[in-house]
Design an enzyme around this catalytic site. Structure first.
Site, mmCIF file in Angstrom:
data_model
loop_
_atom_site.group_PDB
_atom_site.id
_atom_site.type_symbol
_atom_site.label_atom_id
_atom_site.label_comp_id
_atom_site.label_asym_id
_atom_site.label_seq_id
_atom_site.Cartn_x
_atom_site.Cartn_y
_atom_site.Cartn_z
ATOM 1 N N HIS A 103 27.317 6.694 -26.470
ATOM 2 C CA HIS A 103 26.139 7.569 -26.356
ATOM 3 C C HIS A 103 26.353 8.850 -27.144
ATOM 4 O O HIS A 103 27.401 9.071 -27.734
ATOM 5 C CB HIS A 103 25.839 7.863 -24.877
ATOM 6 N N ASP A 126 0.819 -1.213 0.000
ATOM 7 C CA ASP A 126 0.000 0.000 0.000
ATOM 8 C C ASP A 126 0.857 1.270 0.000
ATOM 9 O O ASP A 126 0.443 2.320 0.467
ATOM 10 C CB ASP A 126 -0.949 0.005 1.212
ATOM 11 N N GLU A 132 28.454 16.129 -22.951
ATOM 12 C CA GLU A 132 28.884 15.064 -22.051
ATOM 13 C C GLU A 132 29.600 13.909 -22.750
ATOM 14 O O GLU A 132 29.118 12.774 -22.741
ATOM 15 C CB GLU A 132 27.688 14.528 -21.272
ATOM 16 N N ARG A 169 33.402 10.233 -17.793
ATOM 17 C CA ARG A 169 32.486 11.129 -18.513
ATOM 18 C C ARG A 169 32.579 12.478 -17.816
ATOM 19 O O ARG A 169 32.735 12.533 -16.588
ATOM 20 C CB ARG A 169 31.048 10.599 -18.473
ATOM 21 N N TYR A 203 34.807 4.827 -22.078
ATOM 22 C CA TYR A 203 34.546 3.760 -21.113
ATOM 23 C C TYR A 203 35.257 2.498 -21.589
ATOM 24 O O TYR A 203 34.975 2.013 -22.680
ATOM 25 C CB TYR A 203 33.034 3.487 -21.010
ATOM 26 N N HIS A 238 22.012 16.426 -24.719
ATOM 27 C CA HIS A 238 20.556 16.486 -24.897
ATOM 28 C C HIS A 238 20.049 17.790 -24.328
ATOM 29 O O HIS A 238 20.690 18.385 -23.463
ATOM 30 C CB HIS A 238 19.906 15.304 -24.173
ATOM 31 N N ASP A 257 27.303 10.886 -11.819
ATOM 32 C CA ASP A 257 26.396 11.618 -12.705
ATOM 33 C C ASP A 257 25.142 11.871 -11.879
ATOM 34 O O ASP A 257 24.381 10.945 -11.601
ATOM 35 C CB ASP A 257 26.098 10.775 -13.950
ATOM 36 N N HIS A 299 16.028 14.720 -19.779
ATOM 37 C CA HIS A 299 16.121 14.593 -21.240
ATOM 38 C C HIS A 299 14.922 15.369 -21.759
ATOM 39 O O HIS A 299 13.839 14.827 -21.939
ATOM 40 C CB HIS A 299 16.088 13.127 -21.681
ATOM 41 N N GLU A 350 30.458 16.153 -17.840
ATOM 42 C CA GLU A 350 29.198 16.705 -18.357
ATOM 43 C C GLU A 350 28.904 18.068 -17.737
ATOM 44 O O GLU A 350 28.883 18.215 -16.519
ATOM 45 C CB GLU A 350 28.055 15.741 -18.020
ATOM 46 N N HIS A 377 24.354 3.515 -17.371
ATOM 47 C CA HIS A 377 23.273 3.905 -16.454
ATOM 48 C C HIS A 377 23.336 3.091 -15.167
ATOM 49 O O HIS A 377 22.315 2.654 -14.644
ATOM 50 C CB HIS A 377 21.909 3.742 -17.135
ATOM 51 N N ASP A 424 22.210 18.570 -14.441
ATOM 52 C CA ASP A 424 22.701 17.271 -14.913
ATOM 53 C C ASP A 424 24.216 17.383 -15.098
ATOM 54 O O ASP A 424 24.680 17.887 -16.116
ATOM 55 C CB ASP A 424 21.993 16.918 -16.235
HETATM 56 N N1 GLY Z 1 22.060 11.398 -16.393
HETATM 57 C C1 GLY Z 1 21.527 11.189 -17.645
HETATM 58 C C2 GLY Z 1 22.294 11.865 -18.669
HETATM 59 O O1 GLY Z 1 23.357 12.368 -18.415
HETATM 60 O O2 GLY Z 1 21.872 11.988 -19.770
HETATM 61 MN MN MN Z 2 22.954 14.249 -19.478
HETATM 62 MN MN MN Z 3 24.064 13.145 -16.644
#
Ligand code: GLY
Ligand code: MN
Ligand code: MN
Length: 447
Positions: free
Chosen positions: A350, A39, A385, A407, A389, A354, A260, A361, A409, A243, A271
Protein backbone atom coordinates in the site's frame (compact mmCIF):
# COMPACT_ATOMS: atom_id res chain seq x y z
CA UNK A 1 -19.24 17.82 23.56
CA UNK A 2 -17.50 20.22 21.21
CA UNK A 3 -19.16 21.12 17.99
CA UNK A 4 -18.67 23.70 15.30
CA UNK A 5 -20.51 27.01 15.61
CA UNK A 6 -22.96 28.25 12.93
CA UNK A 7 -20.41 30.93 11.98
CA UNK A 8 -17.93 28.25 10.90
CA UNK A 9 -20.43 26.80 8.41
CA UNK A 10 -21.36 30.27 7.23
CA UNK A 11 -17.71 31.09 6.56
CA UNK A 12 -17.27 27.86 4.61
CA UNK A 13 -20.33 28.63 2.47
CA UNK A 14 -19.16 32.17 1.86
CA UNK A 15 -15.76 30.92 0.72
CA UNK A 16 -17.41 28.44 -1.62
CA UNK A 17 -19.71 31.13 -2.98
CA UNK A 18 -16.74 33.40 -3.69
CA UNK A 19 -15.42 30.69 -5.98
CA UNK A 20 -18.76 29.82 -7.56
CA UNK A 21 -19.50 33.44 -8.53
CA UNK A 22 -22.88 34.87 -9.46
CA UNK A 23 -22.93 33.11 -12.84
CA UNK A 24 -22.84 29.75 -11.11
CA UNK A 25 -25.06 27.63 -8.88
CA UNK A 26 -23.93 24.63 -6.84
CA UNK A 27 -25.98 21.64 -5.68
CA UNK A 28 -24.93 19.08 -3.04
CA UNK A 29 -26.99 15.97 -2.41
CA UNK A 30 -27.04 13.74 0.67
CA UNK A 31 -27.59 10.01 0.15
CA UNK A 32 -30.70 8.09 1.22
CA UNK A 33 -30.50 5.69 4.18
CA UNK A 34 -29.23 2.23 3.22
CA UNK A 35 -31.13 -0.92 4.05
CA UNK A 36 -29.28 -3.48 6.17
CA UNK A 37 -31.94 -6.20 6.19
CA UNK A 38 -35.72 -6.42 5.99
CA UNK A 39 -36.97 -3.21 7.64
CA UNK A 40 -33.72 -2.24 9.37
CA UNK A 41 -31.30 0.33 7.98
CA UNK A 42 -27.61 0.90 8.61
CA UNK A 43 -26.92 3.84 10.93
CA UNK A 44 -27.09 6.92 8.75
CA UNK A 45 -23.90 8.82 7.95
CA UNK A 46 -24.59 12.09 6.12
CA UNK A 47 -22.65 13.13 3.05
CA UNK A 48 -19.31 14.65 4.03
CA UNK A 49 -19.97 17.64 1.75
CA UNK A 50 -23.42 18.34 3.19
CA UNK A 51 -22.13 18.08 6.72
CA UNK A 52 -19.06 20.22 5.89
CA UNK A 53 -21.19 23.04 4.50
CA UNK A 54 -24.11 22.97 6.93
CA UNK A 55 -23.74 20.53 9.83
CA UNK A 56 -27.11 19.06 8.75
CA UNK A 57 -27.38 15.33 9.48
CA UNK A 58 -30.69 14.08 8.11
CA UNK A 59 -30.90 11.86 5.01
CA UNK A 60 -31.38 13.08 1.44
CA UNK A 61 -30.78 16.76 2.17
CA UNK A 62 -30.14 18.90 -0.90
CA UNK A 63 -28.10 22.10 -0.45
CA UNK A 64 -28.04 24.87 -3.03
CA UNK A 65 -25.56 27.73 -3.16
CA UNK A 66 -26.61 30.45 -5.60
CA UNK A 67 -24.41 33.48 -4.88
CA UNK A 68 -26.31 36.76 -5.00
CA UNK A 69 -29.72 35.17 -5.70
CA UNK A 70 -32.41 37.61 -4.64
CA UNK A 71 -34.67 34.93 -3.13
CA UNK A 72 -31.87 33.41 -1.07
CA UNK A 73 -28.34 32.32 -1.81
CA UNK A 74 -28.29 29.35 0.59
CA UNK A 75 -31.28 27.08 0.07
CA UNK A 76 -32.03 23.73 1.70
CA UNK A 77 -34.41 20.94 0.72
CA UNK A 78 -35.00 18.64 3.68
CA UNK A 79 -37.43 15.96 4.95
CA UNK A 80 -40.63 17.66 6.08
CA UNK A 81 -41.86 17.50 9.65
CA UNK A 82 -44.30 14.66 10.37
CA UNK A 83 -45.66 14.04 13.83
CA UNK A 84 -46.34 10.35 13.36
CA UNK A 85 -42.95 9.65 11.74
CA UNK A 86 -41.16 11.59 14.44
CA UNK A 87 -42.91 9.61 17.24
CA UNK A 88 -41.48 6.42 15.74
CA UNK A 89 -38.20 7.35 14.14
CA UNK A 90 -36.85 10.55 15.66
CA UNK A 91 -36.98 14.29 15.37
CA UNK A 92 -36.71 16.24 12.14
CA UNK A 93 -35.78 19.86 11.68
CA UNK A 94 -38.09 20.41 8.70
CA UNK A 95 -37.79 23.47 6.46
CA UNK A 96 -38.54 25.69 9.50
CA UNK A 97 -35.57 24.26 11.39
CA UNK A 98 -33.36 24.49 8.30
CA UNK A 99 -33.88 28.25 8.35
CA UNK A 100 -33.81 28.76 12.12
CA UNK A 101 -31.07 26.34 13.14
CA UNK A 102 -29.00 25.82 10.01
CA UNK A 103 -28.99 29.32 8.58
CA UNK A 104 -30.77 28.67 5.27
CA UNK A 105 -32.12 31.79 3.53
CA UNK A 106 -34.97 29.68 2.20
CA UNK A 107 -35.93 26.04 2.79
CA UNK A 108 -38.43 23.58 1.34
CA UNK A 109 -39.59 20.01 1.82
CA UNK A 110 -38.00 17.38 -0.45
CA UNK A 111 -41.40 16.99 -2.16
CA UNK A 112 -40.99 20.54 -3.51
CA UNK A 113 -37.72 19.89 -5.39
CA UNK A 114 -39.43 19.56 -8.78
CA UNK A 115 -41.29 22.80 -8.39
CA UNK A 116 -38.71 24.92 -6.58
CA UNK A 117 -35.16 23.84 -7.39
CA UNK A 118 -35.13 24.91 -11.09
CA UNK A 119 -35.93 28.48 -10.02
CA UNK A 120 -32.42 28.72 -8.61
CA UNK A 121 -30.93 27.62 -11.94
CA UNK A 122 -32.51 30.39 -13.99
CA UNK A 123 -30.00 32.78 -15.54
CA UNK A 124 -26.97 30.83 -14.23
CA UNK A 125 -24.34 29.70 -16.75
CA UNK A 126 -22.59 26.98 -14.79
CA UNK A 127 -23.99 24.25 -12.60
CA UNK A 128 -21.50 22.94 -10.02
CA UNK A 129 -22.57 19.38 -9.30
CA UNK A 130 -20.94 15.97 -9.01
CA UNK A 131 -22.38 13.57 -11.57
CA UNK A 132 -22.20 9.84 -10.98
CA UNK A 133 -22.80 9.32 -7.28
CA UNK A 134 -26.61 9.13 -7.54
CA UNK A 135 -27.84 8.18 -11.05
CA UNK A 136 -31.52 8.84 -10.18
CA UNK A 137 -30.73 12.32 -8.95
CA UNK A 138 -28.49 12.91 -12.01
CA UNK A 139 -31.49 12.20 -14.25
CA UNK A 140 -33.62 14.68 -12.37
CA UNK A 141 -30.88 17.30 -12.50
CA UNK A 142 -30.67 16.93 -16.27
CA UNK A 143 -34.42 17.29 -16.57
CA UNK A 144 -34.45 20.35 -14.32
CA UNK A 145 -31.70 22.07 -16.27
CA UNK A 146 -33.15 21.22 -19.68
CA UNK A 147 -36.81 22.00 -19.17
CA UNK A 148 -37.68 25.33 -20.76
CA UNK A 149 -38.81 27.70 -18.08
CA UNK A 150 -40.61 30.93 -18.55
CA UNK A 151 -39.65 33.81 -16.42
CA UNK A 152 -41.06 37.33 -16.72
CA UNK A 153 -42.55 36.49 -20.11
CA UNK A 154 -39.29 35.14 -21.57
CA UNK A 155 -37.69 31.71 -21.79
CA UNK A 156 -35.22 31.60 -18.91
CA UNK A 157 -31.60 30.68 -19.64
CA UNK A 158 -30.55 27.54 -17.78
CA UNK A 159 -26.98 26.38 -17.03
CA UNK A 160 -25.24 25.06 -20.14
CA UNK A 161 -22.20 23.59 -18.40
CA UNK A 162 -21.84 21.15 -15.54
CA UNK A 163 -18.62 21.54 -13.54
CA UNK A 164 -17.49 18.97 -10.97
CA UNK A 165 -18.03 20.75 -7.67
CA UNK A 166 -15.42 18.56 -5.98
CA UNK A 167 -12.66 20.67 -7.49
CA UNK A 168 -13.79 23.62 -5.38
CA UNK A 169 -14.73 21.75 -2.27
CA UNK A 170 -11.65 19.59 -2.15
CA UNK A 171 -9.37 22.60 -2.03
CA UNK A 172 -11.37 24.00 0.87
CA UNK A 173 -11.43 20.71 2.78
CA UNK A 174 -7.73 19.95 2.26
CA UNK A 175 -6.44 22.49 4.79
CA UNK A 176 -7.89 22.56 8.26
CA UNK A 177 -8.96 25.65 10.21
CA UNK A 178 -8.25 26.24 13.89
CA UNK A 179 -11.73 24.94 14.82
CA UNK A 180 -11.32 21.83 12.68
CA UNK A 181 -7.92 21.13 14.18
CA UNK A 182 -9.42 21.20 17.67
CA UNK A 183 -11.85 18.47 16.66
CA UNK A 184 -9.11 16.51 14.90
CA UNK A 185 -6.90 16.70 17.98
CA UNK A 186 -9.78 15.31 20.03
CA UNK A 187 -10.41 12.53 17.49
CA UNK A 188 -6.72 11.64 17.65
CA UNK A 189 -6.67 11.71 21.44
CA UNK A 190 -9.73 9.43 21.77
CA UNK A 191 -8.30 7.05 19.17
CA UNK A 192 -4.96 6.96 20.98
CA UNK A 193 -6.62 6.21 24.34
CA UNK A 194 -8.62 3.40 22.76
CA UNK A 195 -5.43 1.75 21.45
CA UNK A 196 -3.83 2.05 24.89
CA UNK A 197 -6.92 0.44 26.47
CA UNK A 198 -6.78 -2.46 23.99
CA UNK A 199 -3.05 -3.02 24.53
CA UNK A 200 -3.54 -3.01 28.31
CA UNK A 201 -6.26 -5.63 28.17
CA UNK A 202 -4.79 -7.90 25.53
CA UNK A 203 -3.99 -11.42 26.73
CA UNK A 204 -3.40 -14.58 24.71
CA UNK A 205 -6.63 -16.58 24.55
CA UNK A 206 -9.06 -13.70 24.15
CA UNK A 207 -10.78 -13.01 20.83
CA UNK A 208 -10.01 -10.24 18.37
CA UNK A 209 -13.59 -8.98 18.73
CA UNK A 210 -13.08 -8.45 22.46
CA UNK A 211 -10.41 -5.86 21.69
CA UNK A 212 -12.64 -4.39 18.98
CA UNK A 213 -15.41 -4.07 21.58
CA UNK A 214 -13.13 -2.31 24.04
CA UNK A 215 -11.92 0.11 21.40
CA UNK A 216 -15.37 0.97 20.14
CA UNK A 217 -16.70 1.24 23.70
CA UNK A 218 -14.06 3.87 24.36
CA UNK A 219 -14.99 5.73 21.16
CA UNK A 220 -18.63 5.85 22.16
CA UNK A 221 -18.13 6.75 25.81
CA UNK A 222 -15.93 9.62 24.64
CA UNK A 223 -18.70 11.06 22.50
CA UNK A 224 -17.58 9.66 19.15
CA UNK A 225 -20.58 8.56 17.12
CA UNK A 226 -18.97 5.93 14.93
CA UNK A 227 -15.64 4.33 14.19
CA UNK A 228 -14.28 6.35 11.25
CA UNK A 229 -13.93 3.03 9.34
CA UNK A 230 -14.40 -0.64 10.18
CA UNK A 231 -11.97 -1.46 12.97
CA UNK A 232 -9.24 -3.92 12.00
CA UNK A 233 -8.11 -6.29 14.77
CA UNK A 234 -5.96 -9.02 13.26
CA UNK A 235 -3.77 -11.46 15.17
CA UNK A 236 -0.99 -13.56 13.62
CA UNK A 237 -1.57 -14.28 9.95
CA UNK A 238 -4.77 -12.18 10.02
CA UNK A 239 -2.55 -9.13 10.47
CA UNK A 240 -1.12 -9.72 6.99
CA UNK A 241 -4.57 -9.12 5.41
CA UNK A 242 -4.63 -5.38 4.83
CA UNK A 243 -8.33 -4.72 5.29
CA UNK A 244 -9.11 -7.63 7.62
CA UNK A 245 -12.33 -6.88 9.50
CA UNK A 246 -13.71 -10.32 10.47
CA UNK A 247 -12.11 -9.91 13.92
CA UNK A 248 -13.39 -13.35 14.94
CA UNK A 249 -10.21 -15.32 15.75
CA UNK A 250 -8.73 -16.30 19.08
CA UNK A 251 -5.45 -14.53 19.81
CA UNK A 252 -2.49 -16.89 20.23
CA UNK A 253 0.45 -16.37 22.57
CA UNK A 254 2.93 -16.11 19.68
CA UNK A 255 0.82 -13.64 17.68
CA UNK A 256 1.55 -10.06 16.79
CA UNK A 257 -1.79 -8.23 16.99
CA UNK A 258 -2.34 -5.43 14.48
CA UNK A 259 -5.06 -2.92 15.37
CA UNK A 260 -6.04 -0.22 12.90
CA UNK A 261 -8.87 1.80 14.40
CA UNK A 262 -9.91 5.43 14.76
CA UNK A 263 -12.93 7.32 15.98
CA UNK A 264 -15.10 9.70 14.00
CA UNK A 265 -15.62 12.60 16.37
CA UNK A 266 -17.97 15.38 15.25
CA UNK A 267 -17.31 14.19 11.70
CA UNK A 268 -13.51 14.24 11.96
CA UNK A 269 -11.55 11.01 11.72
CA UNK A 270 -8.65 9.65 13.70
CA UNK A 271 -6.70 6.80 12.07
CA UNK A 272 -4.10 4.93 14.14
CA UNK A 273 -2.42 1.56 13.71
CA UNK A 274 -0.39 -0.18 16.38
CA UNK A 275 1.09 -3.68 16.27
CA UNK A 276 2.14 -5.48 19.44
CA UNK A 277 2.97 -8.94 20.77
CA UNK A 278 -0.04 -10.62 22.44
CA UNK A 279 2.23 -12.10 25.09
CA UNK A 280 3.84 -8.75 25.93
CA UNK A 281 7.19 -9.89 24.51
CA UNK A 282 8.24 -9.84 20.84
CA UNK A 283 10.06 -12.88 19.47
CA UNK A 284 13.42 -11.89 17.89
CA UNK A 285 11.95 -12.13 14.35
CA UNK A 286 8.90 -10.09 15.33
CA UNK A 287 11.07 -7.49 16.95
CA UNK A 288 13.34 -7.21 13.89
CA UNK A 289 10.36 -6.61 11.60
CA UNK A 290 8.78 -4.22 14.10
CA UNK A 291 11.94 -2.18 14.53
CA UNK A 292 12.42 -1.94 10.79
CA UNK A 293 8.89 -0.58 10.27
CA UNK A 294 9.22 1.78 13.23
CA UNK A 295 12.43 3.28 11.85
CA UNK A 296 10.86 3.81 8.43
CA UNK A 297 7.81 5.39 10.02
CA UNK A 298 9.82 7.78 12.16
CA UNK A 299 12.18 8.70 9.32
CA UNK A 300 9.26 9.37 6.97
CA UNK A 301 7.51 11.55 9.55
CA UNK A 302 10.74 13.56 9.83
CA UNK A 303 10.46 14.35 6.11
CA UNK A 304 7.02 15.94 6.47
CA UNK A 305 7.23 19.66 5.72
CA UNK A 306 5.89 22.22 3.28
CA UNK A 307 9.10 21.70 1.27
CA UNK A 308 8.22 18.05 0.63
CA UNK A 309 5.93 16.40 -1.88
CA UNK A 310 3.77 13.38 -1.27
CA UNK A 311 5.70 11.53 -3.97
CA UNK A 312 8.97 12.09 -2.10
CA UNK A 313 7.52 10.55 1.07
CA UNK A 314 6.18 7.66 -0.95
CA UNK A 315 9.44 6.95 -2.77
CA UNK A 316 11.69 7.34 0.24
CA UNK A 317 9.50 5.04 2.36
CA UNK A 318 9.61 2.44 -0.42
CA UNK A 319 13.39 2.68 -0.59
CA UNK A 320 13.79 2.40 3.18
CA UNK A 321 11.40 -0.57 3.32
CA UNK A 322 13.33 -2.22 0.46
CA UNK A 323 16.60 -1.77 2.37
CA UNK A 324 14.94 -3.26 5.46
CA UNK A 325 13.55 -6.20 3.49
CA UNK A 326 17.06 -7.01 2.21
CA UNK A 327 18.46 -6.73 5.73
CA UNK A 328 15.72 -9.01 7.07
CA UNK A 329 16.44 -11.62 4.38
CA UNK A 330 12.99 -11.21 2.78
CA UNK A 331 14.42 -9.85 -0.49
CA UNK A 332 17.73 -10.48 -2.21
CA UNK A 333 19.63 -8.26 -4.63
CA UNK A 334 20.64 -4.65 -5.10
CA UNK A 335 18.32 -2.06 -3.62
CA UNK A 336 18.32 -0.05 -6.88
CA UNK A 337 17.28 -3.06 -8.94
CA UNK A 338 14.66 -4.12 -6.41
CA UNK A 339 13.26 -0.59 -6.44
CA UNK A 340 13.16 -0.69 -10.23
CA UNK A 341 11.20 -3.96 -10.06
CA UNK A 342 8.94 -2.61 -7.29
CA UNK A 343 9.83 -5.79 -5.37
CA UNK A 344 8.76 -4.12 -2.09
CA UNK A 345 5.16 -4.60 -3.33
CA UNK A 346 5.13 -8.23 -2.11
CA UNK A 347 5.57 -7.12 1.49
CA UNK A 348 4.51 -3.43 1.42
CA UNK A 349 1.68 -3.25 -1.09
CA UNK A 350 0.00 0.00 0.00
CA UNK A 351 0.97 3.64 -0.08
CA UNK A 352 2.65 5.63 2.67
CA UNK A 353 -0.52 7.44 3.72
CA UNK A 354 -3.42 9.66 2.80
CA UNK A 355 -5.05 12.94 3.77
CA UNK A 356 -7.28 12.76 6.82
CA UNK A 357 -10.30 14.88 7.75
CA UNK A 358 -14.06 14.56 7.45
CA UNK A 359 -13.38 11.30 5.62
CA UNK A 360 -10.72 8.86 6.72
CA UNK A 361 -9.40 8.80 3.17
CA UNK A 362 -10.02 12.48 2.86
CA UNK A 363 -10.11 14.64 -0.20
CA UNK A 364 -6.69 15.71 -1.28
CA UNK A 365 -4.97 16.99 -4.31
CA UNK A 366 -2.51 14.18 -4.42
CA UNK A 367 -5.14 11.49 -4.97
CA UNK A 368 -5.90 12.96 -8.40
CA UNK A 369 -3.15 10.91 -9.99
CA UNK A 370 -0.30 8.77 -8.76
CA UNK A 371 2.05 10.41 -11.25
CA UNK A 372 1.63 13.97 -10.10
CA UNK A 373 3.90 15.47 -7.48
CA UNK A 374 1.77 17.27 -4.91
CA UNK A 375 3.21 19.65 -2.44
CA UNK A 376 2.36 19.29 1.19
CA UNK A 377 0.72 22.47 2.45
CA UNK A 378 0.49 23.89 5.95
CA UNK A 379 -2.59 22.82 7.94
CA UNK A 380 -3.30 19.67 6.02
CA UNK A 381 -3.32 16.42 7.99
CA UNK A 382 -2.03 13.17 6.53
CA UNK A 383 -1.30 9.71 7.83
CA UNK A 384 2.11 8.07 7.71
CA UNK A 385 1.65 4.30 7.81
CA UNK A 386 4.36 2.01 6.46
CA UNK A 387 4.11 -1.73 7.04
CA UNK A 388 5.65 -5.12 6.36
CA UNK A 389 3.36 -8.12 5.95
CA UNK A 390 4.67 -11.67 5.60
CA UNK A 391 1.83 -14.13 4.91
CA UNK A 392 2.04 -17.53 6.62
CA UNK A 393 1.92 -19.15 3.17
CA UNK A 394 5.02 -17.30 1.89
CA UNK A 395 7.49 -20.15 1.34
CA UNK A 396 10.22 -17.74 0.24
CA UNK A 397 10.31 -16.03 3.61
CA UNK A 398 12.45 -17.24 6.53
CA UNK A 399 10.19 -19.54 8.52
CA UNK A 400 10.29 -17.52 11.72
CA UNK A 401 8.99 -14.46 9.86
CA UNK A 402 5.92 -16.07 8.35
CA UNK A 403 2.52 -15.00 9.63
CA UNK A 404 3.68 -11.61 10.92
CA UNK A 405 2.06 -8.32 9.92
CA UNK A 406 3.25 -4.98 11.27
CA UNK A 407 1.91 -1.54 10.41
CA UNK A 408 2.51 1.62 12.44
CA UNK A 409 0.33 4.62 11.63
CA UNK A 410 0.25 8.17 13.00
CA UNK A 411 -1.69 11.28 12.03
CA UNK A 412 0.56 14.18 11.09
CA UNK A 413 -0.31 17.86 10.81
CA UNK A 414 1.82 19.78 8.31
CA UNK A 415 2.89 23.08 9.90
CA UNK A 416 4.71 26.18 8.63
CA UNK A 417 7.85 24.97 10.37
CA UNK A 418 7.59 21.23 9.78
CA UNK A 419 5.04 18.91 11.33
CA UNK A 420 3.21 17.96 14.49
CA UNK A 421 2.34 14.36 15.34
CA UNK A 422 -1.29 14.47 16.53
CA UNK A 423 -1.14 10.86 17.74
CA UNK A 424 2.18 11.07 19.59
CA UNK A 425 0.46 10.06 22.85
CA UNK A 426 -0.03 6.51 21.53
CA UNK A 427 3.04 4.45 22.53
CA UNK A 428 5.07 2.77 19.79
CA UNK A 429 8.59 2.20 21.12
CA UNK A 430 9.34 -1.50 21.74
CA UNK A 431 9.93 -1.19 25.48
CA UNK A 432 6.86 1.06 25.94
CA UNK A 433 4.47 -1.33 24.25
CA UNK A 434 6.00 -4.43 25.87
CA UNK A 435 5.41 -2.78 29.25
CA UNK A 436 1.85 -1.81 28.35
CA UNK A 437 0.52 -5.03 26.81
CA UNK A 438 -1.37 -7.10 29.40
CA UNK A 439 -0.82 -4.56 32.18
CA UNK A 440 -4.55 -3.86 32.64
CA UNK A 441 -6.45 -5.41 35.53
CA UNK A 442 -8.85 -8.02 33.99
CA UNK A 443 -11.21 -7.40 36.93
CA UNK A 444 -11.84 -3.92 35.56
CA UNK A 445 -13.72 -5.56 32.70
CA UNK A 446 -15.81 -7.97 34.79
CA UNK A 447 -19.54 -7.62 35.36
N1 GLY B 1 -7.73 2.31 8.09
C1 GLY B 1 -7.56 2.68 6.77
C2 GLY B 1 -6.25 3.24 6.54
O1 GLY B 1 -5.40 3.19 7.39
O2 GLY B 1 -6.00 3.81 5.53
MN1 MN C 1 -4.76 5.28 7.18
MN1 MN D 1 -5.57 3.11 9.44
Amino acid sequence: MDSLSPEVFETRRRQMMDQIGDEGVAVFVGPPPRNRSNDTDYPYRPSSDVVYLSGFREPRAVLVLAPGHDEGQFVMFVPKRDEKYERWEGRRAGPEGAVEKFGADAAFALEDLDEELPKWFEGRKRLYYTLGSDPDFDQKMLRWTQTKRHSRGKVAKMPGAVVDVRDLLFKARLTKSKEELELMRRACEISSEAHILAMKHCRPGIYEYELQGLIEYHFRRSGGEFPAYSSIVGAGDNATILHYTDNNSKIGDQDVVLIDAGVEYQFYAGDITRSFPASGKFTPAQRDIYQAVLEVEKATIELVSTDATYEELQESSRRMITEALVELGLLEGSVDELMEEKAYGDYYPHSIGHPLGVDVHDVGLFKVSDDEAHDLVANMVLTIEPGIYVPAADENAPEEMRGIGVRIEDDILVTESGYENLTASCPKEVDEIEALVGSGDPKALEL
